[in-house]
Structure formats: C-alpha cells, structure tokens
Design an enzyme around this catalytic site. Sequence first.
Site, PDB file in Angstrom:
ATOM      1  N   THR A   1      21.788 -35.642 -14.226  1.00 27.10           N
ATOM      2  CA  THR A   1      21.448 -35.345 -12.836  1.00 27.10           C
ATOM      3  C   THR A   1      22.196 -34.124 -12.306  1.00 27.10           C
ATOM      4  O   THR A   1      21.927 -33.644 -11.216  1.00 27.10           O
ATOM      5  CB  THR A   1      21.732 -36.557 -11.915  1.00 27.10           C
ATOM      6  OG1 THR A   1      23.097 -36.933 -12.106  1.00 27.10           O
ATOM      7  CG2 THR A   1      20.844 -37.734 -12.258  1.00 27.10           C
ATOM      8  N   GLY A   2      23.117 -33.581 -13.098  1.00 31.03           N
ATOM      9  CA  GLY A   2      23.830 -32.374 -12.684  1.00 31.03           C
ATOM     10  C   GLY A   2      22.970 -31.136 -12.905  1.00 31.03           C
ATOM     11  O   GLY A   2      21.914 -31.204 -13.537  1.00 31.03           O
TER      12      GLY A   2
ATOM     13  N   LYS B   1      23.726 -43.415 -10.759  1.00 24.99           N
ATOM     14  CA  LYS B   1      22.355 -42.942 -10.529  1.00 24.99           C
ATOM     15  C   LYS B   1      21.350 -43.747 -11.344  1.00 24.99           C
ATOM     16  O   LYS B   1      20.179 -43.355 -11.465  1.00 24.99           O
ATOM     17  CB  LYS B   1      22.241 -41.452 -10.892  1.00 24.99           C
ATOM     18  CG  LYS B   1      23.129 -40.528 -10.064  1.00 24.99           C
ATOM     19  CD  LYS B   1      22.365 -39.949  -8.874  1.00 24.99           C
ATOM     20  CE  LYS B   1      23.271 -39.184  -7.924  1.00 24.99           C
ATOM     21  NZ  LYS B   1      23.624 -37.849  -8.411  1.00 24.99           N
TER      22      LYS B   1
ATOM     23  N   THR C   1      30.587 -29.216 -23.067  1.00 20.86           N
ATOM     24  CA  THR C   1      31.634 -28.976 -22.069  1.00 20.86           C
ATOM     25  C   THR C   1      32.752 -28.061 -22.563  1.00 20.86           C
ATOM     26  O   THR C   1      33.267 -28.234 -23.662  1.00 20.86           O
ATOM     27  CB  THR C   1      32.250 -30.323 -21.654  1.00 20.86           C
ATOM     28  OG1 THR C   1      31.184 -31.197 -21.294  1.00 20.86           O
ATOM     29  CG2 THR C   1      33.218 -30.152 -20.498  1.00 20.86           C
ATOM     30  N   GLU C   2      33.129 -27.108 -21.704  1.00 21.63           N
ATOM     31  CA  GLU C   2      34.219 -26.181 -22.000  1.00 21.63           C
ATOM     32  C   GLU C   2      35.467 -26.619 -21.246  1.00 21.63           C
ATOM     33  O   GLU C   2      35.371 -27.142 -20.144  1.00 21.63           O
ATOM     34  CB  GLU C   2      33.790 -24.781 -21.529  1.00 21.63           C
ATOM     35  CG  GLU C   2      34.730 -23.689 -21.907  1.00 21.63           C
ATOM     36  CD  GLU C   2      34.279 -22.320 -21.403  1.00 21.63           C
ATOM     37  OE1 GLU C   2      33.119 -22.194 -20.959  1.00 21.63           O
ATOM     38  OE2 GLU C   2      35.107 -21.394 -21.452  1.00 21.63           O
TER      39      GLU C   2
ATOM     40  N   TYR D   1      23.273 -16.755 -31.496  1.00 26.49           N
ATOM     41  CA  TYR D   1      21.893 -16.459 -31.097  1.00 26.49           C
ATOM     42  C   TYR D   1      21.440 -15.156 -31.750  1.00 26.49           C
ATOM     43  O   TYR D   1      20.311 -15.044 -32.225  1.00 26.49           O
ATOM     44  CB  TYR D   1      21.737 -16.320 -29.571  1.00 26.49           C
ATOM     45  CG  TYR D   1      22.362 -17.418 -28.742  1.00 26.49           C
ATOM     46  CD1 TYR D   1      22.680 -18.659 -29.278  1.00 26.49           C
ATOM     47  CD2 TYR D   1      22.623 -17.216 -27.373  1.00 26.49           C
ATOM     48  CE1 TYR D   1      23.256 -19.647 -28.501  1.00 26.49           C
ATOM     49  CE2 TYR D   1      23.197 -18.210 -26.592  1.00 26.49           C
ATOM     50  CZ  TYR D   1      23.523 -19.410 -27.167  1.00 26.49           C
ATOM     51  OH  TYR D   1      24.097 -20.384 -26.387  1.00 26.49           O
TER      52      TYR D   1
ATOM     53  N   GLU E   1      35.408 -16.933 -37.028  1.00 25.98           N
ATOM     54  CA  GLU E   1      36.165 -16.170 -36.043  1.00 25.98           C
ATOM     55  C   GLU E   1      37.611 -16.156 -36.489  1.00 25.98           C
ATOM     56  O   GLU E   1      38.035 -17.027 -37.242  1.00 25.98           O
ATOM     57  CB  GLU E   1      36.117 -16.877 -34.677  1.00 25.98           C
ATOM     58  CG  GLU E   1      34.961 -16.522 -33.819  1.00 25.98           C
ATOM     59  CD  GLU E   1      34.987 -17.272 -32.485  1.00 25.98           C
ATOM     60  OE1 GLU E   1      36.026 -17.857 -32.123  1.00 25.98           O
ATOM     61  OE2 GLU E   1      33.951 -17.267 -31.814  1.00 25.98           O
TER      62      GLU E   1
ATOM     63  N   HIS F   1      37.887 -17.697 -26.816  1.00 24.88           N
ATOM     64  CA  HIS F   1      37.963 -19.074 -27.292  1.00 24.88           C
ATOM     65  C   HIS F   1      39.417 -19.459 -27.503  1.00 24.88           C
ATOM     66  O   HIS F   1      40.208 -18.674 -28.008  1.00 24.88           O
ATOM     67  CB  HIS F   1      37.214 -19.235 -28.614  1.00 24.88           C
ATOM     68  CG  HIS F   1      35.746 -19.010 -28.471  1.00 24.88           C
ATOM     69  ND1 HIS F   1      34.931 -18.762 -29.539  1.00 24.88           N
ATOM     70  CD2 HIS F   1      34.951 -18.985 -27.393  1.00 24.88           C
ATOM     71  CE1 HIS F   1      33.703 -18.598 -29.119  1.00 24.88           C
ATOM     72  NE2 HIS F   1      33.686 -18.726 -27.806  1.00 24.88           N
TER      73      HIS F   1
END
Lengths: 290, 386
Positions: free
Chosen positions: A17-18, A43, A97-98, A159, A209, A247
């Site tokens: 719902t966010g 909810k 989530t970050e 991407y 990385e 990061h």
Amino acid sequence: MSILLNEESRIVIQGITGGEGSFHAREAVEFGSKVVAGVTPGKGGTDVDGIPVYNRVIDAVVNEGANASGIYVPAAFAPDAILESIEAGIKLIVCMTEGIPALEMVRVKKALKGTGSYLIGPNCPGITTPGVGKIGFMPNFIHKEGNVGVISRSGTLTYEVINMLTNLGIGQTTSVGIGGDPIVGSTFVDMLELFEADPATDLVAIIGEIGGNAEEEAARFVEEKMTKPLVGFIAGQTAPPGKRMGHAGAIISGGKGTAAEKMKAWGDAGIKVVENPAEIGKAAVSILNS
Amino acid sequence: MKIHEYQAKKIFKDYGIPIPEGDVATTPEEVRNIAERIGKRVVVKAQIHAGGRGKGGGVKTADSPEEAEKVAGEIIGMNLVTHQTGPEGKKVKTVLVEEALDIEKELYLGIAIDRAADQEQPVIMASEAGGMEIEEVASKTPEKIIKVGANPVGSFSGFQGRKIAYGLGMNKPVVGKASKIIESLYRLFVEKDASLVEINPLLLTKDGELLALDAKINFDDDGLYRHPEIKELRDVDEEEPLELKASNAGVNYIKLDGNVGCMVNGAGLAMATMDLIKLAGGEPANFLDVGGGASAESIEKAFRILTSDKNVKAILVNIFGGILRCDRVASGVIEAATNMNLTLPMVVRLQGTNVEEGRKLLQESSLKFEVAEGLFEAAEKVVALV
Ligand SMILES: Nc1ncnc2c1ncn2[C@@H]1O[C@H](COP(=O)(O)OP(=O)(O)O)[C@@H](O)[C@H]1O
Ligand SMILES: [Mg+2]
C-alpha cells in the site's frame, strides 16, 4: 527454465500500500508476474488494483498460496518483514530496501540458516525471469528470454548489461541483482550454484564491484565447481582506497578488495574478464558462438 | 561515521572500560590548566579522524604543565599527516590531555563485522603485539592475532573473553579484568551499531591494570537513525567540504584528482563510468551518483557540486532511464544548464525508457551538448573535449 523465479512462483508484496510497493506491484503485473497478494499490517481486507491485501504474510500463504515475496518497506521495519517471510515458509524473499543496519542483517542471516529459503538483497534491484515475471525494480523493457544468467551487485549497471545483451539478440534465463550491502542474503556463490544446475543457462554474466571478498569467493567456486563459461566485469578500477563509493560494500580497505585483485582472481579462475564494461555483450557473443 | 578519540573514550567510560584521566582542550592555556589539575606527566594528543598520529608527531609527552603548554602550541593548528590522512593531512583543532602511564605492555583489541561467507558476524580480534605497529603485525604475522566470532543473536559467553585473555598470555587476576573489557566492548559494538571498535593500545600496567590508551569507534551509517546521541558527535570540520555539501543535497559525491566531471545514476554505473573515462585516456574528476529519482533540482544540485571543483574541464552525463524516463532527464539537464549558465563542454548519454525523445530534446536545445549513444563512445567523446 530459470532460477528461483518460475511459473510456480506466487508473489506477495510486503508494503504493497506504500508508494513504492504499489508502483512496483503494478509494473510487475504488467510484466506478467503472478502477484497474488499484498501485506500491510492494519490494511488487511482492502485491495490494490484487485490484489487482496492481508495483515500477515501467513494469511497470504494460506489464502493465496504465496511462495515468493517482494519487500518494499522502510529500513526500520524491513528486517522484521524478512523474518516474517522466513517464518511463513516463503522460499524466495526479495528485499529492495536500502539502509538496513549491518547488524540487523547479521541477525536475519542467522535466522535464514537451515530454512532452505533464499533471500535476495537487501538494497538490490531484485530478480527477473523473462517470460515469467519479476520482483523488484528492473525496468520491464530491457529483458528477453534466452540462455544467459546475469548476476550483479549493482543496479543501473545491471540494467545496462541486460539491455546490451538484449540488443545483441542474447536473452536471459534469469537476472539477479544481489545487492550492494556488506552482508546480503544470497551471494554470488549461491547464485552460481543455481545457474550451474539450471539446464537452460549456457553462460553466466557476472558483474562485481570493489570492496569485500564476494568476488574472491566466487572465483574459488568457479574454479572448483563451474563447468559453464562466464564473462565478468568489476566496477571501480579507478576508485581510491578508503572511500565509500555509494554502496556500503564498495570500499577498499587496507589494500584489500581492489578491482585489480578481483579481476586477477576471476581471470585465474577461467572467467573471461573485460576491462571495458561496454564489451561484456561482445564477449558473451563470442563465447556463445564458439 | 567516525568520531574523535576523546568522544570514543567517553563512551568507553559509560561502558565501564577503564581509561586514563584526562580532558579536551583547544588552546595551549587550557592544556596547561588540565596538566596542572592532573598533576603529573601528561600526554598531549591531536584529535583528528585518523590513526597513526603517534608516528606523525601528533602525540607528545610533557613532564610539566609548562612543557605541556609548549607542545600543545606545536600540535594545535598543525597540519598532521599520517598514513591514514593522505598526503594533504588534517588540521588539528582539538587535543586530548591525559595522564601519561608507564607502559608495561601494549595489547590490541578490536571488533569488526567479518563479511566472509562462513562468518557474517562480528569478530573480536586481539593481539599481544599491540601499539603503533599493528598493521605490520596483521599483514606479516597474522597468526599473532587471535580471532573469536560472536553471534549477536545469542548473548556473550564467558569463554569468549577467556579464550582471548589466556591466548594473550595473561594470568588469573588480569584474565577477569580483560574478559570484562572484552564483553563491554562487544556490548558497545552491538548496542551502538558500530562498524569498528578498536583499543590500540590496550595498556597492561606493572600492577596488572588494564586501560584503553587509544579509542576508535566507527559507526554504521545505516544504524544512525536509531542513535540520535551518536549523530550529535559528528564533526563536520573533519569532512571534505564538497562531499559534505553533496551529502546535504542527497547526492553521493567523492572528489578525485582528474578533470572529467561525471554525473551518473547508480553507484555501480558511476564507478564503471569512471573506469570508462580512464580507459578512454582521461582522468575522472569525481564519483557522483544522483540516485534513483533524479529530478531537475537534483540534477542542478549535482551540476553545482561537480563544477565547484575548478579542475573540471568537461562533463559527462550518463543516465540509464528505467522508471525515470530519459525525456525527463533531458529536460532536467537542459533546465539546470540554462539556469546555471553552464559553459563547460558536455557529453550527454541517455539510455533506456523514452531515449529517442530525450536525445531529440537535447539536440534541439540551444545548448551545445554532444549526444552519445554507446557507453565507450560517450567516454571517448568527453575525453576528446578536455
Ligand atoms: N596516556 C598515555 N600514556 C602513555 N603513553 C601513551 C598514552 N596515550 C598514548 N600513548 C602512546 O602513544 C602511542 C600513540 O598513541 P595512540 O593514541 O595510539 O595514537 P595513534 O594510534 O593515532 O598513533 C601509543 O601506542 C602509546 O604508546
Ligand atoms: Mg593507536
């Protein structure tokens, strides 16, 4: 065929719902994903575009047969959301989530151990199986069904690579962004193991990385266990030591975790390493055609 | 986030870890007063966010308050260069004045999260060979460092402290004190969301007392939201001014030494873009990640930050539009460049959603953008402009 996300996957979106949750639930549905439920405590009983919302993950499992989850909740609540998915027996948990504290991830990983569930992320773009569905942020238009597996610690760079492959006519079995945090649910090695066992995957493109030792651990696995060819790129060849490059994981400390070391480890393990990220696609083509 | 030694020592005190008597000062007169109060030989220690101060001349002993005032005059205001500050060094504004203790033995004690797949938990490290050479010890004789993994889900167990204390060759009365310090340090690490805590040296005195002579605590930035008391300890003077400005603007920026400025969305792609500039024969001036939802405002802020580095001679904008559409990025770039009267040569490479519309907007604008399609093409074009 694919890894982790397949025709049987029935997805529940935690935090549906966010703003982010509802947006990406819609994008996922548009891509063809089976989004069967949402969860937002308080909810329950409502719906988002006809997708039923529940108060608890377990209700989505019992009523809708959910077996995969996508988590879009703020950092302060995300570890709890992951634990709830683990407890409900969800087998594929993907957390976008970050900003989750590293010690929370230590606790989450202890809880994950021995359950047989896979956690992808946190702080990751998610997972996509073209022709089947996606959980996460990856743009819909870049994918194409095919025989290359993609694994990466980055977001937009992933991407780029997928898009590059698609433009060269090379499709993907599954693309996974494992996330850029110091402690992530699934490592390169976990994903390599699955791609090695997936009969539809003929080649793996792996994007590393600077920082940490995930690439070195992947090199050891590739050397000992992989029979399939790989192409690889490591971002951060020009990064200075001691600086956090976005990061939390991407920091060279005490001379360890440099791109040069990682590229060497991959090269020695038989991965075709490109210096120039624009050449990953070409490298894949040349291996697939040989 | 990093804090100063004196701040870390205050936290140690709260956790019952013994520290020498001392106080902080910013002027030689204050130093003299503190030394008088302590009433014996003192050590004056530069407070900067970097280690290696001893070797760099930032830690000095003084036999009298007069001498303390004198050495303080040398340390305060000095540009302290250590192996951790980089060649530019750091300006000293504050010193810690504390009682000088007789050194019997210098030990090392530290906790960090071990990211190795078979650990993924905090690991407590200790060594008999503490002091200023610990980095040598770690790289040349790693077997001299005792490591004990600690699972934050369970509670600390006494054997973990004993394993280290006996491993350090301690005897009975000291073992109990050491175990207590180790347990306190571990509790601090977990409760405060630290990413690194270090006592180097942990002093063992002739009468078998243990004290933290040095104190280092780094905090996990992602944990700060639940520690407002720690956030207050931030010293912005220790940060690179441009990087500070960037972090306030929500942009992830790190200054480098080259002259090709770059603006990218995503940390991995930003690093890859720096690599491409180098491969094309140029030198990147910065790392800059505008983040996922780049708007006209955030693009303008990013331009302002990267152009305040006067070394920048040309700019490469490299954006992969996913949910964020390329035409929106293009209008953002045009708007920002117009507002700022940006005259530096610029290459813009867009890829992804609505890329054709985006490129068209750039080409039709009155500004002189070079538009690139390929990743490497973009790098080559921008390098040719400097
Ligand atoms: N209070 C003190 N009494 C005696 N010696 C000290 C004291 N504080 C520091 N020293 C000595 O100075 C050295 C360097 O100080 P330290 O605080 O460890 O700074 P750094 O690690 O930045 O060099 C220590 O290894 C120790 O030998
Ligand atoms: Mg020290």
